[in-house]
Design an enzyme around this catalytic site. Sequence first.
Site: not given
Ligand SMILES: NC(=O)c1ccc[n+]([C@@H]2O[C@H](COP(=O)([O-])OP(=O)(O)OC[C@H]3O[C@@H](n4cnc5c(N)ncnc54)[C@H](OP(=O)(O)O)[C@@H]3O)[C@@H](O)[C@H]2O)c1
Length: 285
Positions: A77, A52, A47, A110
Amino acid sequence: MTEQLYLTLNNQLQIPQVGLGVYQINGDAATERAVSAALKLGYRHIDTAHAYQNERGVGQAIKHSGLDREEVWITSKLWPSDYGRTVTPEAIDKMLARLQTDYLDLLLLHQQIGDYLGAWQAMEEAVRAGKVRAIGLSNFDGPRLDAVLAQATIKPAVMQVELHPYYQQQALKEKLAPYGTRLESWYPLGHGDRQLIAEPVFTQLAAKYNKSNVQIILRWHLQKGHIVFPKTTNPQHMADNLAVFDFKLTPAEMAAIDALDKHQRYFTMPLAEQETAFANFRPAD
Ligand SMILES: NC(=O)c1ccc[n+]([C@@H]2O[C@H](COP(=O)([O-])OP(=O)(O)OC[C@H]3O[C@@H](n4cnc5c(N)ncnc54)[C@H](OP(=O)(O)O)[C@@H]3O)[C@@H](O)[C@H]2O)c1
């Protein structure tokens, strides 16, 4: 290699339910490394987004993976600066070039600002032209969501929104159910919020199933039918986030996690502010 679980979308396409999100992986080189590692571990869904600024890294990793293009699901997006009946087609072609592919599996709008109705029409044409296999929305709600739903001849295959145990989006789910639109979760782990991850219910279930708290949260998402793509560049976390298909939470355990809903978002920018903030950003080609 871990088996993937696939969900069927409202256009009958099969999407891997777990993917890798690459938001805030800075630059194409770091993104290529992360996506390459993920593909080796068995991830088949990435994704990304124009905003990004790392689509080229995604494309490079897939190209060098040795996998056939059809084996990997790519979502990207469009940013509002590229919305409009006449500008969106060119933006899609540029996106395909950045990703080094001739089609996207899923293309989303987006944000719900700008000429999103014109962009939706152009995305429908891209589906008919074979450049995009499925189209959907991100961050739409209220009257703007209603406007797209009313106009759409292709109903959104997915809606990607903030969705986690503290913010469960029940009303949106009910609204979209008649369209067969699947929910994709962003911030599935609350963007790594320690308070969320440390909730006692996750710690108890982690001990019971010999899993981590994060794996319990992801398992809850899967059983709710959400599509997830937790972001990490840590290889151990990447592997852990895919190792969630070999256990099942009971209905009572699911209900205990449902009870954590606080209707509380992490991202709280009002729409009027989004109008300015998002319109002022223009991602590079
Ligand atoms: N459409 C939109 O507007 C929008 C907005 C935000 C995000 N997104 C999408 O959603 C995805 C995920 O969102 P996000 O990256 O912001 O938040 P997230 O996936 O909820 O959280 C990421 C955090 O969780 C930690 N993490 C991941 N796996 C882990 C594990 N197994 N154990 C412990 N910690 C873990 C990561 O740290 P480490 O790096 O230390 O593992 C990072 O700090 C994005 O990459 C993007 O593709 C879309």
